[in-house]
Design a protein around this motif. Structure first.
Motif, mmCIF file in Angstrom:
data_model
loop_
_atom_site.group_PDB
_atom_site.id
_atom_site.type_symbol
_atom_site.label_atom_id
_atom_site.label_comp_id
_atom_site.label_asym_id
_atom_site.label_seq_id
_atom_site.Cartn_x
_atom_site.Cartn_y
_atom_site.Cartn_z
ATOM 1 N N ASN A 22 0.500 -1.329 -0.230
ATOM 2 C CA ASN A 22 -0.107 0.281 0.177
ATOM 3 C C ASN A 22 0.812 1.222 0.325
ATOM 4 O O ASN A 22 1.623 1.775 0.968
ATOM 5 N N LEU A 23 1.030 2.522 -0.817
ATOM 6 C CA LEU A 23 1.505 2.847 -0.445
ATOM 7 C C LEU A 23 0.764 4.135 -0.144
ATOM 8 O O LEU A 23 2.015 5.304 0.598
ATOM 9 N N LEU A 24 -0.643 4.078 -0.188
ATOM 10 C CA LEU A 24 -1.312 5.729 0.836
ATOM 11 C C LEU A 24 -2.066 5.440 0.925
ATOM 12 O O LEU A 24 -2.888 4.249 0.778
ATOM 13 N N GLY A 25 -2.987 5.520 2.116
ATOM 14 C CA GLY A 25 -4.010 5.808 2.557
ATOM 15 C C GLY A 25 -4.068 3.701 3.191
ATOM 16 O O GLY A 25 -4.941 3.264 3.550
ATOM 17 N N GLU A 26 -3.689 4.100 5.066
ATOM 18 C CA GLU A 26 -3.220 2.763 5.843
ATOM 19 C C GLU A 26 -4.142 3.408 6.866
ATOM 20 O O GLU A 26 -4.067 4.703 7.703
ATOM 21 N N HIS A 27 -4.983 2.684 7.261
ATOM 22 C CA HIS A 27 -5.308 2.191 8.790
ATOM 23 C C HIS A 27 -6.666 3.353 7.880
ATOM 24 O O HIS A 27 -7.790 3.833 8.768
ATOM 25 N N THR A 28 -7.610 3.208 6.857
ATOM 26 C CA THR A 28 -8.578 4.070 6.752
ATOM 27 C C THR A 28 -9.593 3.310 6.231
ATOM 28 O O THR A 28 -10.510 3.719 5.766
ATOM 29 N N ASP A 29 -8.924 2.078 6.015
ATOM 30 C CA ASP A 29 -10.860 1.344 4.436
ATOM 31 C C ASP A 29 -11.500 0.407 5.408
ATOM 32 O O ASP A 29 -12.490 0.699 4.954
ATOM 33 N N TYR A 30 -11.193 0.399 6.895
ATOM 34 C CA TYR A 30 -12.282 0.152 7.573
ATOM 35 C C TYR A 30 -12.820 1.945 8.134
ATOM 36 O O TYR A 30 -14.419 1.728 9.373
ATOM 37 N N GLN A 31 -12.427 3.043 7.830
ATOM 38 C CA GLN A 31 -13.861 4.161 8.302
ATOM 39 C C GLN A 31 -14.549 4.391 6.775
ATOM 40 O O GLN A 31 -14.186 5.954 6.930
ATOM 41 N N GLY A 32 -14.317 3.581 5.828
ATOM 42 C CA GLY A 32 -14.771 4.705 4.472
ATOM 43 C C GLY A 32 -13.743 5.060 3.716
ATOM 44 O O GLY A 32 -14.521 5.566 2.569
ATOM 45 N N GLY A 33 -12.820 4.681 3.815
ATOM 46 C CA GLY A 33 -11.370 6.278 3.181
ATOM 47 C C GLY A 33 -11.252 5.338 1.978
ATOM 48 O O GLY A 33 -11.541 4.600 1.207
ATOM 49 N N PHE A 34 -9.907 6.068 1.843
ATOM 50 C CA PHE A 34 -9.326 6.695 0.377
ATOM 51 C C PHE A 34 -8.134 5.319 0.776
ATOM 52 O O PHE A 34 -7.575 5.783 1.370
ATOM 53 N N VAL A 35 -7.257 4.600 -1.032
ATOM 54 C CA VAL A 35 -6.408 3.693 -0.996
ATOM 55 C C VAL A 35 -6.011 3.723 -1.849
ATOM 56 O O VAL A 35 -6.617 4.074 -2.526
ATOM 57 N N LEU A 36 -4.084 3.683 -1.788
ATOM 58 C CA LEU A 36 -4.002 3.588 -2.932
ATOM 59 C C LEU A 36 -2.688 1.960 -3.146
ATOM 60 O O LEU A 36 -1.840 2.042 -2.903
ATOM 61 N N PRO A 37 -3.015 0.871 -3.195
ATOM 62 C CA PRO A 37 -2.272 -0.149 -2.870
ATOM 63 C C PRO A 37 -2.267 -0.377 -4.672
ATOM 64 O O PRO A 37 -2.559 -0.130 -5.058
ATOM 65 N N THR A 38 -0.889 -1.122 -5.182
ATOM 66 C CA THR A 38 -0.671 -2.053 -6.177
ATOM 67 C C THR A 38 0.209 -3.532 -5.765
ATOM 68 O O THR A 38 0.464 -3.606 -4.395
ATOM 69 N N ALA A 39 -0.102 -4.494 -6.714
ATOM 70 C CA ALA A 39 0.521 -5.766 -6.099
ATOM 71 C C ALA A 39 1.473 -5.817 -6.778
ATOM 72 O O ALA A 39 2.497 -5.569 -7.317
ATOM 73 N N ILE A 40 2.288 -7.127 -5.917
ATOM 74 C CA ILE A 40 3.442 -7.499 -5.779
ATOM 75 C C ILE A 40 4.201 -8.563 -6.550
ATOM 76 O O ILE A 40 2.635 -9.187 -6.877
ATOM 77 N N PRO A 41 5.084 -8.559 -6.970
ATOM 78 C CA PRO A 41 5.032 -9.850 -8.036
ATOM 79 C C PRO A 41 5.181 -11.192 -7.294
ATOM 80 O O PRO A 41 4.617 -12.048 -7.097
ATOM 81 N N GLN A 42 5.856 -11.556 -5.523
ATOM 82 C CA GLN A 42 4.987 -12.376 -5.498
ATOM 83 C C GLN A 42 3.938 -12.760 -5.016
ATOM 84 O O GLN A 42 2.578 -11.868 -4.918
ATOM 85 N N ARG A 43 3.013 -14.150 -4.674
ATOM 86 C CA ARG A 43 1.807 -14.880 -4.822
ATOM 87 C C ARG A 43 1.662 -15.802 -3.743
ATOM 88 O O ARG A 43 2.491 -16.602 -3.933
ATOM 89 N N ALA A 44 0.779 -16.049 -3.431
ATOM 90 C CA ALA A 44 0.081 -17.438 -2.802
ATOM 91 C C ALA A 44 -0.421 -18.384 -3.618
ATOM 92 O O ALA A 44 -1.121 -17.472 -4.002
ATOM 93 N N THR A 45 0.070 -19.456 -4.392
ATOM 94 C CA THR A 45 -0.223 -20.227 -5.486
ATOM 95 C C THR A 45 -0.440 -21.264 -5.166
ATOM 96 O O THR A 45 -0.596 -22.333 -3.568
ATOM 97 N N VAL A 46 -2.321 -22.136 -4.915
ATOM 98 C CA VAL A 46 -3.096 -23.176 -4.163
ATOM 99 C C VAL A 46 -2.967 -23.818 -4.724
ATOM 100 O O VAL A 46 -4.324 -23.862 -5.949
ATOM 101 N N SER A 47 -3.441 -24.733 -4.676
ATOM 102 C CA SER A 47 -4.178 -26.428 -5.456
ATOM 103 C C SER A 47 -4.874 -27.161 -4.731
ATOM 104 O O SER A 47 -4.585 -27.463 -3.581
ATOM 105 N N VAL A 48 -5.430 -27.431 -5.527
ATOM 106 C CA VAL A 48 -6.973 -28.121 -4.589
ATOM 107 C C VAL A 48 -7.021 -29.375 -5.728
ATOM 108 O O VAL A 48 -7.248 -29.495 -6.556
#
Length: 343
Positions: A22-48
């Motif tokens: 998250n680049l900006l907008g920390e601890h605002t999302d549980y107060q209806g606020g604005f956030v500015l994240p981006t994805a990172i290359p690392q991933r969780a891979t799930v096989s089922v």
């Protein structure tokens, strides 16, 4: 070990989801606020794969552990995330689940990546119709109902919708979203401080209760509805005043950052860290040390902690092609253990 080595056969489906910074907008999302994240290359891979037995078998390649959870039970540790996804989607089969994630824990949404990756795999396995936003909302319910963390929606939405090439601007009240380019000439540097933290065992839920009380005292549904920080200064309780001030000013920082150049974006990041450290009190001395080292480098536009805090990761905005050199210099002077750059 692979799925086959653990369970003796091939999986039926495999899916994955990224972590986020998250680049900006920390601890605002549980107060209806604005956030500015981006994805990172690392991933969780799930096989089922369906097992046909009376229990789920869940293996984490990272933890080198296999957990067995009877049908109808929630289990413990990482099982809670997976079982939550299974049950909230209404799946009644016993499943074998293999998890392989390179998302660092602490500040980069490793849990949201696990949730969204699991939900994507189950959606494919059973031909379910939920879209990516619905999966994110289910992932949030897993945090609330199975893990005990009253998280906002940012992490799951970022893991479900963001990419590594853009910033995802998200209005966490309406779920309206747009993508923006990174500031011209800049790139993102992410460093894992090596300081572990757990949300449920930290002050996360406490902070949420504090800002909810501040909103109540201010007579608004959420602090998102306060646009003039002067209104916050009327709060008599110093602790609630500082908590609310962070949220109101952090929302303003996100909105300004959408059209800021790299220099101004970095200044907003620096201000965000100071606010998280002093008003919201969710930073950590080792994270502060790393942030200060980054901010002291004249090439760095700005730096801050990222995620819920109490340890974990930090993010900096730096000139393109200089991230590795900057990180090497900072880490050489950092006294923490277990730190690493997240490429």
């Amino acid at each position: 070990m692979s799925f086959r080595e653990v369970f003796g056969r091939e999986p039926e489906v495999t899916a994955s989801a990224p972590g986020r910074v998250n680049l900006l907008g920390e601890h605002t999302d549980y107060q209806g606020g604005f956030v500015l994240p981006t994805a990172i290359p690392q991933r969780a891979t799930v096989s089922v794969g369906r097992s046909g037995g009376g229990e789920h078998r869940l293996h984490s390649a990272n933890l080198h552990r296999t957990l067995t959870v009877p049908l109808g039970e929630r289990g413990s540790d990482f099982a809670r995330y997976v079982i939550g996804c299974i049950e909230l989607l209404g799946v009644t089969d016993a499943l074998d689940v293999y998890i392989d994630s390179d998302v660092p824990s602490g500040g980069l949404s490793s849990s949201a990546a696990l949730e969204v990756g699991t939900l994507r795999a189950l959606r494919e396995l059973y031909g379910l119709g939920q879209d990516d936003v619905e999966l994110a909302l289910i992932g949030q319910r897993v945090e609330h109902e199975y893990v005990g963390v009253k998280s906002g929606i940012m992490d799951q939405m970022a893991s479900s919708l963001a990419d590594t090439e853009h910033m995802l601007f998200l209005d966490t009240r309406s779920l309206e979203r747009r993508v923006y380019p990174f500031p011209a000439g800049a790139e993102v540097l992410v460093i894992d401080s090596g300081v572990p933290r757990t949300l449920a065992g930290s002050g996360y839920n406490e902070r949420r209760a504090q800002v909810e009380e501040a909103a109540r005292l201010l007579g608004v549904p959420e602090l998102r509805d306060v646009t003039d920080v002067a209104a916050v200064e009327a709060l008599q309780d110093d602790l609630l005043r500082r908590r609310a001030r962070h949220v109101v000013l952090e929302n303003a920082r996100v909105l300004e950052a959408l059209h800021a150049d790299a220099g101004r974006f970095g200044e907003l990041m620096n201000a965000s860290h100071a606010s998280l450290k002093d008003d919201y009190e969710v930073s950590h001395p080792k994270v502060d040390e790393l942030v200060a080292l980054l901010q002291a480098d004249p090439r760095v536009y700005g730096a801050r902690m990222t995620g819920a805090g109490f340890g974990g990761a930090l993010v900096a905005l730096v000139p393109q092609e200089e991230a590795v050199d900057i990180a090497d210099g900072v880490l050489a002077r950092y006294s923490g253990q277990g730190r690493r750059v997240v490429p």
